[in-house]
Structures are given as structure tokens and as C-alpha cells.
Design an enzyme around this catalytic site. Structure first.
Site, PDB file in Angstrom:
ATOM      1  CD  GLU A 114      -1.162  -0.279   3.729  1.00 39.78           C
ATOM      2  OE1 GLU A 114      -2.148  -1.010   3.538  1.00 39.78           O
ATOM      3  OE2 GLU A 114      -0.895   0.207   4.822  1.00 39.78           O
ATOM      4  NE  ARG A 190      -5.870  -5.359  15.236  1.00 41.02           N
ATOM      5  CZ  ARG A 190      -7.096  -5.905  15.303  1.00 41.02           C
ATOM      6  NH1 ARG A 190      -7.411  -6.729  16.266  1.00 41.02           N
ATOM      7  NH2 ARG A 190      -8.008  -5.601  14.407  1.00 41.02           N
TER       8      ARG A 190
END
Ligand code: ZN
Length: 313
Positions: A114, A190
Site C-alpha cells: 500500500e 495485527r
């Protein structure tokens, strides 16, 4: 009329979300905890809707599936990119995304590289990579929960740009407003969540083993080329294997020729008009649109900054 597709996206409420999508962009947000605006997306119920022309009210998912020629008959069966605005009024968790190989093996998905184009007016910060230069060292610090020694925090200013390659440990911090362009994938591991508890007193789930597997130590040498041509200033923000991203600032007017099949645009600042195939359309901050294969030339008038994203598959 299939040359320019203006899009309306969808919102996601998040515990860390805010109201800047309304106060800065004028969007009709669902609540004061709106974290994400998925502006250009074909991902199922989060797919954007076409606002104009022959495909008005259809979803981008339908159009990409049914009219492949508009996108240059791409190899990819699903829209390869996702463009979002993220409003963080609190810190997001520290996370990492798998690369294509790992994502395919473990999740049957694309990986996720990204990039972030910073929109916040005030200085904020992000977690961007690690302070160590070997993976072994990184895993040691993770196991010892020595987050301060591990995570690299970087200050951010409006117009800054960061390429977050798959495998890079990263986090968006409080006060950030970010235009995110990414491979269309929703796989996130995470690593650390500041030991925060939810309203039921529970810690959010972590994905420590997958995170450790996904982490890569990558050089972050960013090289942004600046190109000026008359009334146009361009910054080539990234040109990687998945996408090319260009900031285009137009001063009064500029005539563009388009050689690629299709490209995605976000209006970041200012206002003006775009003319395609002898028809003019208003452009305002917060507009998102796609120019399809039906466009060979276009003209933009006004004083405005756009971010253009070009998919590579
Ligand atoms: Zn991410």
C-alpha cells in the site's frame, strides 16, 4: 457514455475514526467515528457506485466484470486497486501485511502493498518500518515486547508520501488523514495494539505468529521525481510492480494525452473542470473518478491538485 466514471464510495465506522470526512470533504458520514471512505473499490458490499453516464447506479464490481474492454481487457478478474481516505482520531494498531506468495498460501488472497499520501494539515506521525536491520533481531524484540526499541516513528506533513511494501511493519497514528492506494486485499496481521481494551474489557486479537512470518526488513529509500511542463507539475510518487502513483498539480489549464488503458483520480485540493470527448465536468476536492479506454485526451482547467493511480495488472 462510458469515458469518465465518477464514483461514490462507502464508509466504515471504526473505534479510532473521526469526523474529518465531513468537516474537510463534506461527505455525509454515518457517525463521528467514521474511519474510512472506500472511494474506489470493487470489493463486494464495499463496492463503489457509478454516479454518471451509461452505468449510472451500477457498482464498480459489475462494470469491471461485465465491460472488460473499458479497462483494456485486464488479466485480473477483480479490480486490482483500492483507494481510500483514512481519518484517524486515535492510533491504529501496529500491523503488517503478507506479500503475494504468503497471502496466496495462507489466505488465498492477493498480498498487500500500500502507499500513503498525507492529507493532514497539522504535523502528525506514523510508524514506518523498524529500527533494527535483521529479522532475527526484530523477532527477539517482539518476543521481549520492547516496542519502543523496535518501531520507527516518522513525522508526517501534508503532501508527504510513503510506500508501504508488503512485509513493512506500519501504523497510522492519531491526527493522520491519509489517501491510501493499495492492492485490493483485506489481509492484515495485527502485531501490537498498545494493550488497549475494548468496551467489554477485552484485548483485540493479535496475529503474532503470522506477523513474524510476514515481516521483512526492507530499505525505504524513496526517490520522488519532479517533472515540470508549462502549467503542470508532476511528482512521480511511486512506480512499483503493482501501481504507479503521480501527483499532478495544474495551474490554470493543461492538455493531457493518455496512453494507458485506464487510470484512477482523486481530487486532493482546489477545483476546476475536466473536458473529455467535448464534454466538461466539474471537479471538486473529494471527487474520485476513472478515465476509461474511451479517453485518449483530456483537458483540466482550474487550479487543482490530483493524485492519479495506475494499476499494473
Ligand atoms: Zn496497512
Amino acid at each position: 457514455m462510458k469515458d469518465i466514471l465518477f464514483l461514490e464510495g462507502k464508509f466504515q465506522e471504526k473505534i479510532w475514526g473521526g469526523n474529518k470526512l465531513k468537516t474537510i470533504y463534506g461527505f455525509d458520514i454515518p457517525s463521528e467515528k467514521t474511519g474510512e471512505y472506500w472511494a474506489i473499490s470493487d470489493m463486494d458490499e464495499m463496492s463503489s457506485t457509478i454516479l454518471n453516464g451509461s452505468y449510472k447506479a451500477k457498482s464498480l464490481q459489475e462494470v469491471y466484470r461485465d465491460d472488460r474492454e473499458l479497462f483494456g481487457n485486464p488479466k485480473s478478474q477483480t479490480f486490482p486497486l483500492l483507494v481510500k481516505i483514512i481519518d484517524a482520531s486515535d492510533d491504529l494498531s501496529i500491523q503488517v501485511h503478507p506479500d503475494d506468495k504468503m497471502a496466496k498460501e495462507l489466505e488465498d488472497s492477493r498480498g498487500k502493498t500500500e502507499c500513503w499520501y498525507i492529507l493532514n494539515e497539522d504535523v502528525s506521525s506514523i510508524i514506518y518500518g523498524l529500527k533494527v536491520d535483521s529479522k532475527q533481531e526484530a523477532i527477539k524484540l517482539i518476543d521481549q515486547r520492547r516496542w519502543k526499541d523496535l518501531l520507527k516513528e516518522v513525522k508526517t506533513h501534508k503532501g508527504d508520501f510513503f510506500l508501504v511494501k508488503a512485509g513493512t511493519v506500519h501504523a497510522i497514528k492519531k491526527g493522520s488523514l491519509i489517501l491510501e492506494i493499495q492492492q485490493a486485499s483485506d489481509i492484515t496481521y495485527r502485531l501490537y495494539d498498545y494493550d488497549r481494551k475494548d468496551k467489554f474489557g477485552k484485548l483485540r486479537e493479535l496475529h503474532l505468529e503470522k506477523s513474524k512470518q510476514a515481516i521483512k526488513i526492507l530499505p525505504n529509500n524513496q526517490n520522488i521525481d519532479l517533472i515540470k511542463d508549462g502549467n503542470l507539475t508532476m511528482r512521480i510518487l511511486t512506480d512499483n510492480e503493482y501501481f504507479k502513483v503521480i501527483e499532478k498539480t495544474i495551474n490554470s489549464s493543461y492538455d493531457f494525452s493518455k496512453e494507458i488503458p485506464y487510470s484512477l483520480f482523486a481530487v486532493i485540493e482546489g477545483s476546476g473542470d475536466i473536458s473529455v470527448n467535448d464534454k466538461a465536468y466539474k471537479l471538486n476536492k473529494g471527487d474520485f473518478f476513472i478515465l476509461t479506454t474511451k479517453v485518449n485526451e483530456y483537458k483540466i482547467e482550474g487550479d487543482l491538485t490530483l493524485v492519479e493511480s495506475i494499476a499494473k495488472d
